[in-house]
Scaffold this active site. Sequence first.
Site, PDB file in Angstrom:
ATOM      1  N   ARG A  69      14.700  23.248  18.735  1.00 19.10           N
ATOM      2  CA  ARG A  69      14.947  22.238  18.130  1.00 19.10           C
ATOM      3  C   ARG A  69      16.619  22.010  18.801  1.00 19.10           C
ATOM      4  O   ARG A  69      17.118  21.217  18.054  1.00 19.10           O
ATOM      5  CB  ARG A  69      14.323  21.496  16.850  1.00 19.10           C
ATOM      6  CG  ARG A  69      13.211  21.401  17.170  1.00 19.10           C
ATOM      7  CD  ARG A  69      12.402  19.995  18.502  1.00 19.10           C
ATOM      8  NE  ARG A  69      10.890  19.693  18.159  1.00 19.10           N
ATOM      9  CZ  ARG A  69       9.913  20.649  18.379  1.00 19.10           C
ATOM     10  NH1 ARG A  69      10.298  22.088  18.911  1.00 19.10           N
ATOM     11  NH2 ARG A  69       8.773  19.943  18.420  1.00 19.10           N
ATOM     12  N   GLU A  97      15.466  15.676  11.911  1.00 24.02           N
ATOM     13  CA  GLU A  97      15.264  15.959  13.655  1.00 24.02           C
ATOM     14  C   GLU A  97      15.508  15.019  14.364  1.00 24.02           C
ATOM     15  O   GLU A  97      16.917  15.161  15.131  1.00 24.02           O
ATOM     16  CB  GLU A  97      13.908  16.178  13.721  1.00 24.02           C
ATOM     17  CG  GLU A  97      13.546  17.068  14.838  1.00 24.02           C
ATOM     18  CD  GLU A  97      12.493  17.287  15.445  1.00 24.02           C
ATOM     19  OE1 GLU A  97      12.537  17.527  17.015  1.00 24.02           O
ATOM     20  OE2 GLU A  97      12.039  16.163  15.613  1.00 24.02           O
ATOM     21  N   SER A 150       8.385  14.326  14.311  1.00 22.02           N
ATOM     22  CA  SER A 150       9.037  14.995  13.388  1.00 22.02           C
ATOM     23  C   SER A 150       9.584  14.723  12.828  1.00 22.02           C
ATOM     24  O   SER A 150      10.905  14.466  13.253  1.00 22.02           O
ATOM     25  CB  SER A 150       8.397  16.605  13.410  1.00 22.02           C
ATOM     26  OG  SER A 150       7.646  16.886  13.631  1.00 22.02           O
TER      27      SER A 150
END
Length: 339
Positions: A165, A335, A239
Amino acid sequence: MSELQTDVDLQPHNTLAVPARARFYARVTDAAQLPEWLEFAQANSLPLLLLGGGSNLVLREDFDGLVIHIGLHGREKISEDREHVWLKVAAGENWHKLVEYTLEHQYWGLENLSLIPGSVGAAPIQNIGAYGVELQDVFESLEALDLVTGERMQFDKDDCAFGYRDSLFKHEGRDRYLITSVTFKLFKQPHLKISYPSLREELKAIPVSELTPVEVSQAVCRIRRSKLPDPARIPNVGSFFKNPVIGLTQFLELQILHPGLVSYPVDARHVKVAAGWLIERAGWKGASRGPVAVHSEQALVLTNPGHAMGAEVLALAEEIRHSIASEYGIDLEPEPRVY
Ligand code: EPU
């Protein structure tokens, strides 16, 4: 120049459905329009917000700058050899529509990444990933505009410094480059990746030798639909936290206290743990604070059905972060990008 709009409601442009307004907004459908908008922002000392699908974005308050909504479209097969196809895709294309297009044309490799919300241009920024595949596995290169020099740049895979990520575009490249297209290297023959536990479980009825990429895509869609809320109906940004990577010693200590802790190996000294597991075990699954909630099927997802302000969503996220820090000694990293 495309049309400049003022005082624009950004609620329809962020999947968390946070009410926030942009002082200036322009939708760009031709890369040739970009330099003029960049000059406009510079001349008026306006901060920029580059908007794609708005699916990984939390707007804390109104944006006192220029929102450039990337509406660049187009897909083109630019090359092929015996095994591969290179597909160049404009940044504004919808991610899942691209996945469907590749499946129709039998260009394989994106099937595990089915149904991820967002745009193609945003995908490399956080190296989107799901069910055992990450964008970097199918990435060839990207084109971007350098917002400082105005130069058109090309980045290959190494330049992008992809991680979990993560990429250059979240660090040195943050707010520096506007991604205009991404080139993918896809396969002509299926290369199935079905070792992710929930995917393997979903596909267990079909013998591996008979499996097709289309069936893998359908299985991924079924799993996602069962766990993840559809942002069109229940606003969310997927998320809300990354799965934390912790040291092996800390992991072994935690495992004694919490034998069921779900984890994935990273390297000899690090382990990635499932943040959703930690958050659920800390009692947050299904919890709510006013109009903001922790999703009842996947504790890593915060939902905003009551269209609360970004600050309210961030307040719940902060409460969860404190709880996980005091319960497990782990600092969760959000995130989505917060503005
Ligand atoms: N788990 C729980 N409780 C929860 C959620 C998860 O116990 O509430 C456990 C699950 O039972 C499973 C493990 O945690 O054993 C992993 O769960 P899951 O397969 O749902 O994946 P995840 O680690 O929670 C990550 C990505 C997702 C991606 C899935 C599948 C991150 C931050 N999230 O979630 O990506 O779809 O894996 O690959 O890496 C996103 O980035 O927005 C996103 C949805």
